[in-house]
Design an enzyme around this catalytic site. Structure first.
Site, PDB file in Angstrom:
ATOM      1  N   CYS A   1       0.913  -1.194   0.155  1.00  0.00           N
ATOM      2  CA  CYS A   1      -0.080  -0.175  -0.147  1.00  0.00           C
ATOM      3  C   CYS A   1       0.854   1.105  -0.041  1.00  0.00           C
ATOM      4  O   CYS A   1       2.141   1.242   0.477  1.00  0.00           O
ATOM      5  CB  CYS A   1      -0.792   0.021   1.161  1.00  0.00           C
ATOM      6  SG  CYS A   1      -1.981  -1.250   1.447  1.00  0.00           S
TER       7      CYS A   1
ATOM      8  N   ARG B   1       3.925  -0.336  -4.808  1.00  0.00           N
ATOM      9  CA  ARG B   1       3.473  -0.882  -3.570  1.00  0.00           C
ATOM     10  C   ARG B   1       2.325  -1.646  -3.543  1.00  0.00           C
ATOM     11  O   ARG B   1       1.953  -2.139  -2.293  1.00  0.00           O
ATOM     12  CB  ARG B   1       3.744   0.130  -2.470  1.00  0.00           C
ATOM     13  CG  ARG B   1       5.117   0.685  -2.342  1.00  0.00           C
ATOM     14  CD  ARG B   1       5.254   1.899  -1.417  1.00  0.00           C
ATOM     15  NE  ARG B   1       5.361   1.280  -0.103  1.00  0.00           N
ATOM     16  CZ  ARG B   1       6.387   1.085   0.839  1.00  0.00           C
ATOM     17  NH1 ARG B   1       7.439   1.436   0.173  1.00  0.00           N
ATOM     18  NH2 ARG B   1       6.220   0.682   1.899  1.00  0.00           N
TER      19      ARG B   1
ATOM     20  N   TRP C   1      -2.843  -2.560  -1.552  1.00  0.00           N
ATOM     21  CA  TRP C   1      -2.681  -4.228  -1.754  1.00  0.00           C
ATOM     22  C   TRP C   1      -3.804  -4.841  -0.695  1.00  0.00           C
ATOM     23  O   TRP C   1      -3.521  -4.735   0.722  1.00  0.00           O
ATOM     24  CB  TRP C   1      -1.290  -4.491  -1.339  1.00  0.00           C
ATOM     25  CG  TRP C   1      -0.929  -5.765  -1.705  1.00  0.00           C
ATOM     26  CD1 TRP C   1      -0.327  -6.380  -2.820  1.00  0.00           C
ATOM     27  CD2 TRP C   1      -0.952  -6.941  -0.697  1.00  0.00           C
ATOM     28  NE1 TRP C   1      -0.193  -7.516  -2.706  1.00  0.00           N
ATOM     29  CE2 TRP C   1      -0.403  -8.026  -1.425  1.00  0.00           C
ATOM     30  CE3 TRP C   1      -0.981  -7.228   0.779  1.00  0.00           C
ATOM     31  CZ2 TRP C   1      -0.207  -9.257  -0.810  1.00  0.00           C
ATOM     32  CZ3 TRP C   1      -0.866  -8.251   1.271  1.00  0.00           C
ATOM     33  CH2 TRP C   1      -0.376  -9.451   0.464  1.00  0.00           C
TER      34      TRP C   1
ATOM     35  N   ASN D   1      -2.164   2.508   5.791  1.00  0.00           N
ATOM     36  CA  ASN D   1      -1.254   1.333   5.541  1.00  0.00           C
ATOM     37  C   ASN D   1      -1.240   0.641   6.741  1.00  0.00           C
ATOM     38  O   ASN D   1      -1.287   1.275   7.866  1.00  0.00           O
ATOM     39  CB  ASN D   1      -0.057   1.708   5.348  1.00  0.00           C
ATOM     40  CG  ASN D   1       0.214   2.287   3.772  1.00  0.00           C
ATOM     41  OD1 ASN D   1      -0.700   2.400   2.920  1.00  0.00           O
ATOM     42  ND2 ASN D   1       1.500   3.006   3.240  1.00  0.00           N
ATOM     43  N   GLY D   2      -1.421  -0.851   6.611  1.00  0.00           N
ATOM     44  CA  GLY D   2      -1.186  -1.505   8.027  1.00  0.00           C
ATOM     45  C   GLY D   2      -2.261  -2.297   8.113  1.00  0.00           C
ATOM     46  O   GLY D   2      -3.327  -2.560   7.392  1.00  0.00           O
TER      47      GLY D   2
ATOM     48  N   GLU E   1      15.869 -19.619  -5.330  1.00  0.00           N
ATOM     49  CA  GLU E   1      15.700 -17.928  -5.788  1.00  0.00           C
ATOM     50  C   GLU E   1      15.039 -17.897  -7.270  1.00  0.00           C
ATOM     51  O   GLU E   1      14.575 -17.286  -7.595  1.00  0.00           O
ATOM     52  CB  GLU E   1      17.079 -17.302  -5.365  1.00  0.00           C
ATOM     53  CG  GLU E   1      16.817 -15.776  -5.704  1.00  0.00           C
ATOM     54  CD  GLU E   1      15.830 -14.799  -5.227  1.00  0.00           C
ATOM     55  OE1 GLU E   1      15.012 -15.279  -4.347  1.00  0.00           O
ATOM     56  OE2 GLU E   1      15.641 -13.816  -5.871  1.00  0.00           O
TER      57      GLU E   1
ATOM     58  N   LYS F   1      12.021 -16.209  -8.737  1.00  0.00           N
ATOM     59  CA  LYS F   1      11.862 -15.259  -9.545  1.00  0.00           C
ATOM     60  C   LYS F   1      10.955 -15.530 -10.717  1.00  0.00           C
ATOM     61  O   LYS F   1      10.004 -14.867 -11.318  1.00  0.00           O
ATOM     62  CB  LYS F   1      13.309 -14.718 -10.209  1.00  0.00           C
ATOM     63  CG  LYS F   1      14.075 -14.122  -9.546  1.00  0.00           C
ATOM     64  CD  LYS F   1      13.741 -12.658  -9.249  1.00  0.00           C
ATOM     65  CE  LYS F   1      12.941 -12.556  -7.978  1.00  0.00           C
ATOM     66  NZ  LYS F   1      13.573 -12.618  -6.750  1.00  0.00           N
TER      67      LYS F   1
ATOM     68  N   GLU G   1       7.338 -15.529  -9.497  1.00  0.00           N
ATOM     69  CA  GLU G   1       6.502 -14.267  -9.196  1.00  0.00           C
ATOM     70  C   GLU G   1       6.187 -13.565 -10.518  1.00  0.00           C
ATOM     71  O   GLU G   1       4.854 -12.969 -10.410  1.00  0.00           O
ATOM     72  CB  GLU G   1       7.492 -13.580  -8.337  1.00  0.00           C
ATOM     73  CG  GLU G   1       8.074 -13.736  -7.026  1.00  0.00           C
ATOM     74  CD  GLU G   1       9.051 -12.725  -6.553  1.00  0.00           C
ATOM     75  OE1 GLU G   1       8.927 -12.247  -5.360  1.00  0.00           O
ATOM     76  OE2 GLU G   1       9.973 -12.881  -6.908  1.00  0.00           O
TER      77      GLU G   1
ATOM     78  N   HIS H   1      14.224 -38.865  -4.429  1.00  0.00           N
ATOM     79  CA  HIS H   1      13.565 -39.477  -3.223  1.00  0.00           C
ATOM     80  C   HIS H   1      11.948 -38.931  -3.149  1.00  0.00           C
ATOM     81  O   HIS H   1      11.433 -38.692  -2.086  1.00  0.00           O
ATOM     82  CB  HIS H   1      14.060 -38.826  -1.928  1.00  0.00           C
ATOM     83  CG  HIS H   1      15.475 -39.288  -1.863  1.00  0.00           C
ATOM     84  ND1 HIS H   1      15.999 -40.650  -1.610  1.00  0.00           N
ATOM     85  CD2 HIS H   1      16.712 -38.572  -1.720  1.00  0.00           C
ATOM     86  CE1 HIS H   1      17.288 -40.806  -1.580  1.00  0.00           C
ATOM     87  NE2 HIS H   1      17.789 -39.598  -1.748  1.00  0.00           N
TER      88      HIS H   1
ATOM     89  N   LYS I   1       5.482  -4.923  -2.799  1.00  0.00           N
ATOM     90  CA  LYS I   1       7.016  -4.830  -2.889  1.00  0.00           C
ATOM     91  C   LYS I   1       7.550  -5.033  -1.067  1.00  0.00           C
ATOM     92  O   LYS I   1       8.468  -5.714  -0.934  1.00  0.00           O
ATOM     93  CB  LYS I   1       7.365  -3.335  -3.123  1.00  0.00           C
ATOM     94  CG  LYS I   1       9.102  -3.168  -3.193  1.00  0.00           C
ATOM     95  CD  LYS I   1       9.612  -3.959  -4.168  1.00  0.00           C
ATOM     96  CE  LYS I   1      11.241  -4.174  -4.076  1.00  0.00           C
ATOM     97  NZ  LYS I   1      11.809  -5.141  -4.656  1.00  0.00           N
TER      98      LYS I   1
HETATM   99  C1  G6P Z   1       7.802  -9.329  -0.513  1.00  0.00           C
HETATM  100  C2  G6P Z   1       8.514  -9.127  -1.572  1.00  0.00           C
HETATM  101  C3  G6P Z   1       9.635 -10.145  -2.025  1.00  0.00           C
HETATM  102  C4  G6P Z   1      10.666  -9.777  -0.877  1.00  0.00           C
HETATM  103  C5  G6P Z   1       9.911 -10.058   0.600  1.00  0.00           C
HETATM  104  C6  G6P Z   1      11.004  -9.551   1.566  1.00  0.00           C
HETATM  105  O1  G6P Z   1       7.292 -10.463  -0.237  1.00  0.00           O
HETATM  106  O2  G6P Z   1       7.435  -9.471  -2.827  1.00  0.00           O
HETATM  107  O3  G6P Z   1      10.315  -9.716  -3.276  1.00  0.00           O
HETATM  108  O4  G6P Z   1      11.573 -10.633  -1.069  1.00  0.00           O
HETATM  109  O5  G6P Z   1       8.680  -9.150   0.672  1.00  0.00           O
HETATM  110  O6  G6P Z   1      11.115  -8.199   1.539  1.00  0.00           O
HETATM  111  P1  G6P Z   1      12.121  -7.414   2.203  1.00  0.00           P
HETATM  112  O7  G6P Z   1      12.099  -6.125   2.033  1.00  0.00           O
HETATM  113  O8  G6P Z   1      12.163  -7.892   3.881  1.00  0.00           O
HETATM  114  O9  G6P Z   1      13.506  -7.934   1.636  1.00  0.00           O
END
Ligand code: G6P
Length: 607
Positions: A2, A27, A73, A97-98, A480, A484, A487, A503, A602
Site C-alpha cells: 500500500c 507498493r 494491496w 497502511n497496515g 531463488e 523469480k 513471481e 526421493h 514490494k
Molecule cells: C515481499 C516481496 C519479496 C521480498 C519479501 C521480503 O514478499 O514481494 O520480493 O523478498 O517481501 O522483503 P524485504 O523487504 O524484507 O526484503
C-alpha cells in the site's frame, strides 16, 4: 505494501497525487483512491485496478488544494471500488497502511452507536472511530488521540477533516510515514520516491507523534501534544534512481545495476585488501565468544540468507540457522545469549521480519540488520546495521537487493573467518580481491547473456511447470531462481537439491518436463551430472546453467547458458544474473506485468 500520499498547498493537489500514486504503484496496485477538499466539503473518488483508471475518473474534477491518496494491496476485503481507500464520512476521511487488528471490536462498538459499514475493510472502522470522537471532541487532534487509545495493530494514517480544509493530519505505528516540505506546500508519503520531483527533504514520523501539515508549515506534536523541533533528513539518491532510465522495466534496469550496486556496497568496506567490518561491534562480542548465528528473513532475502549460511559455515565454521521470519516468531526459537540474530530485509519494513527482530531483542539476543533502506524501522530497531547500498529497488521481484545482500554476507563471512583463524590473512585477501573485482566483472559479463536468456525463455515459455535443481549453494540459488520465475511469469516452478529429486519428486518428470539445472560446482559435478541423467532418461528437457568451460557429457542438455566462472564460493553471484534474466524475459514473452506481478507487493507490512 500500500502507498500513501497527501498534499496541502498552493497548487492543485490532484495531479500531484496522481503522479505520486503512480510512483507508489509498485507498493500495491489492486485499487486506488483520493479524498480531496472542495467547496462543499470532502469528496472521495476511488477505483478498483490501476492508477490510470482512477486518473480517468478524476478528469473534470474541480481543483483542490488539499488531498490524500492511496494505492492498495488488499488484506481485508477483495479489491473493489468500495473497499478502496480513502474511507470516511462527511467529516473525516483517512488513508491507511497496515492492519487494525481489533477492527471487529471497534465495529461492534460503533454499530451500537448507530454507525453502519459499507466496506469489508478494517480501515473503515478506524475512519469511523475517528469520526465518532471528532463528533464529540470537535478537535482533530483529540479525536485522533482518543481513537488511537482504542486501536491496536499497525498503521500509517493520513487524515483530512471537514472544518480544517487546508490541513492534513498524519500519524503512524509500525508502518513508515514521512512528512515533507516543498516550495508550494507540504506532503505526506509512505515512500519518499513518490514526491522526489518536489522535494528531497523529509521528516520521519515517530510513533506517538502527530504531524499537522498546512500549506506553509509542518508541525510535529509529541505524545502530550507539545510541538517538537525535528531536523529534516535529505534523500541521498536522486530521482533518476527511482525512474526507468530508458529500460523497458524497472526489473531490467535493476538487474543491470548489479555490478555497480555490488561495488558500492563492498568497496567502502574493504581497506588494504581486507574487510573493515568490526565483528565485535556488529555482533556485540568477539568471534571467540559468539554462539550460533540465526539468519531470519522473508522471500528473496531468505534465499540470500541460505547462501550466506553456506559462506559463513564454510569459511568461519560457525553454525548458522536460516529461518523464515513468519515461522521463527511462533516457534519459540532456541536462542542463547551469545547468539547473533541477523535480519535481512531490502525494505526494512517487512512485518514478519520486524516481529522476528523484536522477539530476538525481547529474548536479550544481539541483533544485526542487513537492510537496504536507511532509517527504516528494522534499521532503527536493530542493535547494529549493515546497509546495502543498492539504491531504491522498485520492481516487486527483487534482484539487485539479493545480490548486495549475498555480497555483504560474503564479506561478513570472510571477516568472521579471519577473526576466527579459520582462514589465513592471505586467503582473506584473495577472497576480498575476487569479491570486489572479479565478482562485479563476472556480473557484467553475465549481463551480456541477455539475448541468449531471452531466446531460451522463448523456447520454454509455454510450459506450465519447470523444475530447478542444483547442489550446495546452487541448490539455495535454485530456490531463488524458481521464485523469480514464479513471481513474474506465473509458471509453476519447483526448486530441489538435485540429490533429493529421486526421493520422490522425480515421479513428476515425464516426457518434455523442463528441468533447469545448475552445473557449476566442480567438486560435485559428477554427482550433478548423474542427477541430470536421472531426469534426462525420464524424458526431461534439460536447460543447463553451466559454468563456462565445464566439460558437458553428450546428450545431457537440450539448451545451455554459460555462466561466467568464479571460484566456487562466489558462483551464485554470477549464476543469479542469468536466472534473473531468463525469468525477466519469460515474463515479457508471456505478456505479464513484469514490475507489478499479480497479488504481490514490494513491501509486506502485515504479518
Ligand atoms: C515481499 C516481496 C519479496 C521480498 C519479501 C521480503 O514478499 O514481494 O520480493 O523478498 O517481501 O522483503 P524485504 O523487504 O524484507 O526484503
Amino acid at each position: 505494501m500500500c502507498g500513501i500520499i497527501g498534499y496541502t498547498g498552493r497548487k492543485n493537489a490532484l495531479p500531484r497525487l496522481i503522479e505520486g500514486l503512480k510512483a507508489l504503484e509498485y507498493r500495491g496496485y489492486d485499487s486506488a483512491g483520493v479524498a480531496f477538499v472542495h467547496k462543499n466539503g470532502i469528496k472521495a473518488v476511488k477505483s478498483k485496478g490501476r492508477i490510470a483508471l482512477l486518473e480517468e475518473k478524476l478528469k473534470g474534477e474541480q481543483e483542490s488544494f488539499c488531498a490524500i491518496g492511496h494505492t492498495r494491496w488488499a488484506t481485508h476485503g477483495e479489491p473493489s471500488d468500495v473497499n478502496s481507500h480513502p474511507h470516511g464520512t462527511d467529516s473525516v476521511y483517512i488513508v491507511h497502511n497496515g492492519i487494525i487488528e481489533n477492527y471487529a471490536v471497534i465495529k461492534e462498538f460503533l454499530t451500537e452507536k448507530g454507525y453502519s459499514f459499507e466496506s469489508e475493510t478494517d480501515t473503515e472502522t478506524a475512519a469511523k472511530l475517528i469520526d465518532w470522537f471528532y463528533s464529540k471532541e470537535k478537535s482533530p487532534i483529540s479525536a485522533i488521540r482518543k481513537a488511537l487509545e482504542m486501536i491496536s495493530g499497525s498503521y500509517a494514517i493520513g487524515a483530512v477533516f471537514e472544518g480544517y480544509p487546508d490541513k492534513i493530519y498524519a500519524f503512524r505505528k509500525d508502518s513508515p510515514l514521512l512528512a515533507a516540505p516543498s516550495e508550494d506546500g507540504g506532503f505526506i508519503t509512505s515512500d519518499i520516491s513518490a514526491i522526489l520531483r518536489h522535494t528531497r527533504e523529509f521528516i520521519r514520523l515517530e510513533e506517538g507523534e502527530i504531524a499537522v501539515l498546512s500549506p506553509d508549515s509542518i508541525e510535529i506534536l509529541s505524545t502530550d501534544n507539545t510541538p517538537i523541533e525535528r531536523d529534516f533528513e535529505t534523500v541521498s539518491w536522486d530521482i533518476e534512481a527511482a525512474e526507468k532510465g530508458g529500460y523497458d522495466h524497472f526489473m531490467l534496469k535493476e538487474i543491470f545495476e548489479q555490478p555497480d550496486a555490488v561495488k558500492k556496497t563492498l568497496s567502502p568496506r574493504v581497506t588494504d585488501g581486507l574487510p573493515t567490518l568490526d565483528i565485535t561491534k556488529l555482533a556485540g562480542r568477539c568471534v571467540g565468544e559468539l554462539g550460533a548465528i540465526h539468519i531470519v528473513a522473508c522471500g528473496t532475502a531468505y534465499h540470500a540468507g541460505l547462501i550466506g549460511q553456506y559462506a559463513i559455515e564454510k569459511l568461519a565454521r560457525i553454525p548458522v540457522k536460516v529461518e523464515l521470519a513468519s515461522e521463527f516468531r511462533y516457534k519459540n526459537p532456541i536462542l542463547r545469549k551469545n547468539d547473533l540474530v541477523i535480519i535481512i530485509s531490502q525494505s526494512g519494513e517487512t512485518a514478519d521480519s520486524l516481529a522476528a527482530l523484536r522477539l530476538a531483542k525481547e529474548r536479550g539476543v544481539r541483533t544485526l540488520a542487513v537492510v537496504n533502506v536507511a532509517g527504516s524501522t528494522i534499521a532503527q530497531e536493530a542493535d547494529s546495521v549493515l546497509l546495502t547500498w543498492a539504491g531504491p529497488e522498485i520492481a516487486v521481484a527483487s534482484t539487485k537487493a539479493f545480490s548486495v545482500q549475498i555480497a555483504l554476507l560474503y564479506l561478513f563471512a570472510i571477516r568472521l573467518a579471519l577473526d576466527s583463524d579459520t582462514i589465513s590473512e592471505e586467503e582473506a585477501r584473495q577472497y576480498c580481491t575476487e569479491l570486489t573485482t572479479d565478482v562485479p566483472a563476472a556480473i557484467s559479463k553475465a549481463l551480456d547473456l541477455t539475448d541468449l536468456c531471452s531466446s531460451t525463455a522463448q523456447k520454454y515459455k509455454d510450459n506450465s511447470s519447470i523444475f530447478f535443481i542444483g547442489r550446495g549453494a546452487s541448490s539455495a540459488l535454485a530456490h531463488e531462481a524458481a521464485l523469480k520465475m514464479k513471481e513474474i511469469s506465473y509458471i509453476h516452478c519447483e526448486a530441489y537439491a538435485a540429490g533429493e529429486l529421486k526421493h520422490g519428486t522425480i515421479s513428476l518428470i515425464t516426457d518434455g518436463t523442463p528441468v533447469f539445472a545448475f552445473l557449476t560446482n566442480r567438486s560435485t559435478a559428477d554427482k550433478m551430472i548423474s542427477n541430470i541423467r536421472e531426469v534426462k532418461t525420464r524424458g526431461a528437457r534439460v536447460m543447463l546453467f553451466c559454468r563456462e568451460g565445464m566439460p558437458i557429457p553428450d546428450g545431457i542438455a537440450d539448451d545451455i547458458i554459460p555462466i561466467p566462472s568464479l571460484s566456487q564460493l562466489f558462483m551464485p553471484m554470477s549464476e543469479i544474473i542469468a536466472a534473473q534474466l531468463v525469468a525477466y524475459y519469460m515474463s515479457c514473452h508471456l505478456g505479464c506485468d513484469v514490475d507489478k506481478p499479480r497479488n504481490l507487493a514490494k513491501s509486506v507490512t502485515v504479518e
